[in-house]
Structure formats: structure tokens, C-alpha cells
Design a protein around this motif. Structure first.
Motif, PDB file in Angstrom:
ATOM      1  N   HIS A  85     -14.216   7.242  -2.709  1.00 16.50           N
ATOM      2  CA  HIS A  85     -13.004   7.831  -3.288  1.00 16.50           C
ATOM      3  C   HIS A  85     -13.006   7.688  -4.806  1.00 16.50           C
ATOM      4  O   HIS A  85     -12.695   8.650  -5.530  1.00 16.50           O
ATOM      5  N   LEU A 134      -5.413   0.489   5.722  1.00 21.07           N
ATOM      6  CA  LEU A 134      -6.131   1.751   5.851  1.00 21.07           C
ATOM      7  C   LEU A 134      -5.352   2.748   6.703  1.00 21.07           C
ATOM      8  O   LEU A 134      -5.356   3.962   6.427  1.00 21.07           O
ATOM      9  N   SER A 139      -3.003   4.236   4.335  1.00 16.75           N
ATOM     10  CA  SER A 139      -3.718   5.084   3.371  1.00 16.75           C
ATOM     11  C   SER A 139      -4.010   6.457   3.960  1.00 16.75           C
ATOM     12  O   SER A 139      -3.850   7.486   3.285  1.00 16.75           O
ATOM     13  N   LEU A 155     -13.290   3.132  -0.240  1.00 16.83           N
ATOM     14  CA  LEU A 155     -12.832   2.992  -1.627  1.00 16.83           C
ATOM     15  C   LEU A 155     -13.864   3.472  -2.645  1.00 16.83           C
ATOM     16  O   LEU A 155     -13.532   4.252  -3.542  1.00 16.83           O
ATOM     17  N   THR A 170       0.827  -1.201   0.000  1.00 18.58           N
ATOM     18  CA  THR A 170       0.000   0.000   0.000  1.00 18.58           C
ATOM     19  C   THR A 170       0.862   1.252   0.000  1.00 18.58           C
ATOM     20  O   THR A 170       0.605   2.216  -0.744  1.00 18.58           O
ATOM     21  N   LEU A 186      -4.742   3.016  -2.056  1.00 14.87           N
ATOM     22  CA  LEU A 186      -6.066   2.535  -1.679  1.00 14.87           C
ATOM     23  C   LEU A 186      -6.354   1.257  -2.464  1.00 14.87           C
ATOM     24  O   LEU A 186      -6.994   1.279  -3.515  1.00 14.87           O
ATOM     25  N   TYR A 205     -14.688  -1.085   4.532  1.00 18.73           N
ATOM     26  CA  TYR A 205     -13.624  -0.355   3.831  1.00 18.73           C
ATOM     27  C   TYR A 205     -14.026  -0.087   2.381  1.00 18.73           C
ATOM     28  O   TYR A 205     -13.887   1.032   1.877  1.00 18.73           O
TER      29      TYR A 205
END
Length: 441
Positions: free
Chosen positions: A345, A300, A303, A342, A143, A151, A337
Motif C-alpha cells: 500500500h 485489518l 481497514s 502495508l 484504526t 492502516l 500484515y
């Protein structure tokens, strides 16, 4: 009775298609249960054996592992609170002389150093391969060090990042160690197999690496169904108090650690696991769900540090105080999540509205079925009792892969990687890579 003659060619075409589908189903190899001596009939107990996979304690000189740190994304090594950790960590297991190289992708959230990845790398190097292992897209290191969006979760995009990382890893190995690479293969396990499937499609189109064989081991087929099953397993935590959960986890870790202190070459290494792991089915299922949920929070957490202005997580964080932020990140499961982080986004940053179900469909193995069906270099190994797939999923897989699929009656989710017949089938599938070594790359 009169028939319209123009219908006959159409029916002949449809019949040919149906016949092809029937032949493909019939030619898929279903291993007979009576001849398959894998010892554990409980799929959850079988899955738990993955926790004690490791490489061999005594190693040959040429198997000494090499490590590479790749800087793929400018600035990621300087992210606040993650300074110096932004390089992608990969693992290279060499083999002397001309030899095929196999890329290895671990399961969900696994690193290049996970037990299953080390175990398979050892198996392959013992039999004439060199191995290059990378982390899962949901491992925090990927990540941070390789995911351009930071992400993960959209498989097509994750595969683009993985493909880029694999090319850099291959170039890094060539420049540093000068291996003699004859052919190139790819193995993916679980979620890594889903990524590998998308990589096989990508590589057939772009031909930047050139996979001569790709093996998918226990991939999720209906991704949404697999996600829901994982959440059901993880939600078993509500049946236990925090202290009980800690005790279950500590006991399981201690039992696995006790096994890991033994030599894996011991014939009894995997024996009597049902007696050694003295947990009932519900506790084992909880542990599997808990294990599969952990990577989401770690990813996360990273992120949110890469994108501090986006406000994915709101708990305060400083050099001296990080626990609240970590706890908030770990409160997310995979479903939440995807739905809360996600998808919103992607809707903000893309030109099209992408709903949750559309994201999952595009990220699944079924979404690239034609490419898998038409690529004779892609193979599948799966288990009939894998709780992350259904009978319908396996029928679909048999129809797509035909004789390139092997379905075992038992083994749970990756739980028979170590079994003698599975080991031999992995090597047999990749044996063509060991063919004429004169055509070196």
C-alpha cells in the motif's frame, strides 16, 4: 618517533565521545538482583500477571472515570457494517484541584480500558495526577476513529495520528470538565512506549502539547527482532489441535477471571501465580503470542471495510454473514500484515519505494536515537529478561538514555508493573510534574 600534531585534536575529540558513551553506560541504573524481591524468575510467567491487572474496586469520589467520544475523521462513523462506531473512545480519570495531566498509551492493540491502563491510571490518580488514556494504534477503534490511512504499522505516521488525537482529547477534556492542568506528562507501555518515543520527538519539534516528562516502559528496541519473537510465540499454535487451543484459552481466561473477582488491594492478589496458573512454559508462551497476534486481525478487518475497493480481504461479508471475513482477517500475523498489506500500500501511494526492512527501521526506537539521547525529559524502564529485547538492545538503551534508564533483573514483558519498587520508580520519575503547581497551563 614523530607524530603529526594535527591528529591530536581529532583524537581528543574521539576520546571525549568515547568517554561520554562510557559514562552514559556506567550511569544507567541496573537494579541489583539480590536486592530486587520480585517473586517470579520465569519471564513468561511474570508476563502473564498482566492479565490480572485492574483498578481498585473502592474508588474515591473524584476518581470517577469520565468517557469521551471524539469524531476526528469525517465519514468514519458511517462505514458500512461499522455505522456509529467511528468515534475515538478515550478515558479520563480526574483529580480535584490543580494537578498534572498524564497521557497514557497501552500496549499493542490495547484499549483505553485495558487492565494495565486502568491499573496505572489508578496508581497515578491516587498520587495527585489526572490521567487521559487513549487506545493503541493497533486497536480497531483507533484504526477506524483516528488513523487517517486506516492502516497502522508505520510508527511515524501512527504517531502523527496519535498526536492529533491527543490534542483533540485534551481540548475535549478542557471544554467539558474544565480541569486545572499544571504540567503534562506521557507514559507508554510496550508498543505504546515506542509510540510515546516518537511522540516525544514530534512534540519537541512542534510544541503543540508540551510534554514535561515522558516515561517509556518496556518498549521494543529492535523492532524486527521483537516482531520475529512474537511470531515464534504465536506459531506455537501449530503444536496443538484447534480443540486443545480452545481449551488452553478457556482455562487461562477462567483463571484470570477468578483472580479479577478478588480485591486488588488484597496483599496476596499477585501471590502464588505460579500455582494458580497451572500451565507449562510452552502453553504460557503460546498464550502470549496468541494475545499479541489478535489485534492485527481486528485492525485489518476494519481497514478492509474502510477501503473496500483495495481488496485487502476477499471473503464475502454482509450484515448477516461476517464470520468468513473475520476468519480471513485473523489469519494474518503482524509480519504478513506488514509485508502483504502495508508495504504494498505504501509503495502504491508514496513517491518512494519503501521496502519491508526500511519500514521497520524507520518505525523503530533506534531510528530516532539521537532525539531520545538529546531529550533529558525522556526516561526508560526495562527488564533484563524481557524476551522481546536482547542484551545488545539493552546496552544500546543504556548508551542512549544514560542515567535516565532503569533496568530491572526480572519481570518479563510488563510483568512487574504492579511490583512495589516499580510502582515507586514510576511515581519518582513523574514526581517533577508535581513540583510548583503555580505555573498552571
Amino acid at each position: 618517533m614523530a607524530y603529526h600534531t594535527s591528529l591530536f585534536p581529532r583524537w581528543r575529540g574521539i576520546s571525549a565521545v568515547l568517554l561520554l558513551c562510557i559514562c552514559q553506560i556506567a550511569s544507567a541504573k541496573r537494579v541489583d538482583e539480590s536486592s530486587y524481591r520480585y517473586p517470579y524468575k520465569n519471564p513468561y510467567l511474570a508476563t502473564a500477571t498482566v492479565a490480572i491487572l485492574k483498578d481498585r474496586e473502592q474508588r474515591y469520589v473524584w476518581e470517577e472515570t469520565q468517557h469521551l467520544d471524539l469524531e476526528l475523521i469525517p465519514g468514519r462513523n458511517d462505514v458500512y457494517l461499522l455505522e456509529g462506531k467511528g468515534k475515538l473512545r478515550i478515558r479520563y480519570s480526574p483529580h480535584p484541584g490543580p494537578a498534572p495531566l498524564v497521557f497514557l498509551l497501552p500496549g499493542f492493540g490495547g484499549s483505553a480500558y485495558s487492565g494495565a491502563a486502568r491499573y496505572l491510571a489508578q496508581l497515578l490518580t491516587d498520587h495527585g495526577f489526572q490521567v487521559l488514556s487513549l487506545p493503541s494504534p493497533f486497536h480497531w477503534n483507533f484504526t477506524l476513529g483516528a488513523s487517517r490511512s486506516a492502516l497502522p504499522g508505520l510508527t511515524e505516521r501512527d504517531s502523527e495520528d496519535m498526536y492529533r488525537a491527543m490534542q483533540s482529547a485534551l481540548n475535549g477534556v478542557r471544554e467539558r470538565f474544565h480541569p486545572e492542568i499544571t504540567r503534562i506528562g506521557l507514559i507508554g507501555m510496550s508498543h505504546g512506549a515506542l509510540t510515546a518515543a516518537h511522540l516525544s520527538k514530534l512534540d519537541s519539534e512542534r510544541k503543540k502539547i508540551g510534554f514535561d516528562a515522558t516515561l517509556l516502559i518496556n518498549p521494543p528496541i529492535d523492532l524486527l527482532g521483537a516482531i520475529r519473537t512474537i511470531e515464534e510465540l504465536a506459531d506455537l499454535e501449530t503444536r496443538y489441535t484447534e480443540r486443545q487451543r480452545s481449551n488452553i484459552q478457556a482455562y487461562a481466561i477462567g483463571t484470570a477471571s477468578g483472580a479479577l473477582r478478588r480485591d486488588i488491594e488484597d496483599p496476596d492478589y499477585f501471590a502464588h501465580w505460579d500455582r494458580r496458573l497451572k500451565l507449562d512454559d510452552e502453553k504460557i508462551r503460546y498464550l502470549i503470542g496468541w494475545t499479541l497476534r489478535q489485534p492485527v486481525g481486528s485492525s485489518l478487518y476494519v481497514s478492509a471495510l474502510v477501503h473496500p475497493a483495495m481488496g485487502f480481504l476477499r471473503a464475502p461479508i454482509t450484515w448477516g454473514y461476517r464470520s468468513a471475513r473475520l476468519e480471513e482477517a485473523r489469519s494474518y500475523d503482524l509480519m504478513s500484515y506488514l509485508e502483504r498489506v502495508l508495504v504494498p500500500h505504501l509503495e502504491r501511494t508514496s513517491k518512494r519505494k519503501l521496502g519491508f526492512e526500511e519500514l521497520v527501521r524507520e518505525s523503530s526506537l533506534k531510528g530516532i536515537a539521537p532525539a531520545l539521547r538529546d531529550n533529558p525529559k525522556v526516561y526508560l524502564m526495562h527488564n533484563a529478561d524481557d524476551f522481546l529485547v536482547s542484551g545488545e538492545d539493552l546496552t544500546f538503551a543504556e548508551r542512549i538514555f544514560g542515567e535516565r534508564a532503569i533496568i530491572y533483573p526480572r519481570g518479563g514483558h510488563l510483568g512487574n508493573l504492579w511490583y512495589t519498587q516499580n510502582r515507586q520508580d514510576i511515581l519518582t520519575t513523574l514526581k517533577p510534574l508535581l513540583g510548583d503547581r503555580s505555573d498552571e497551563r
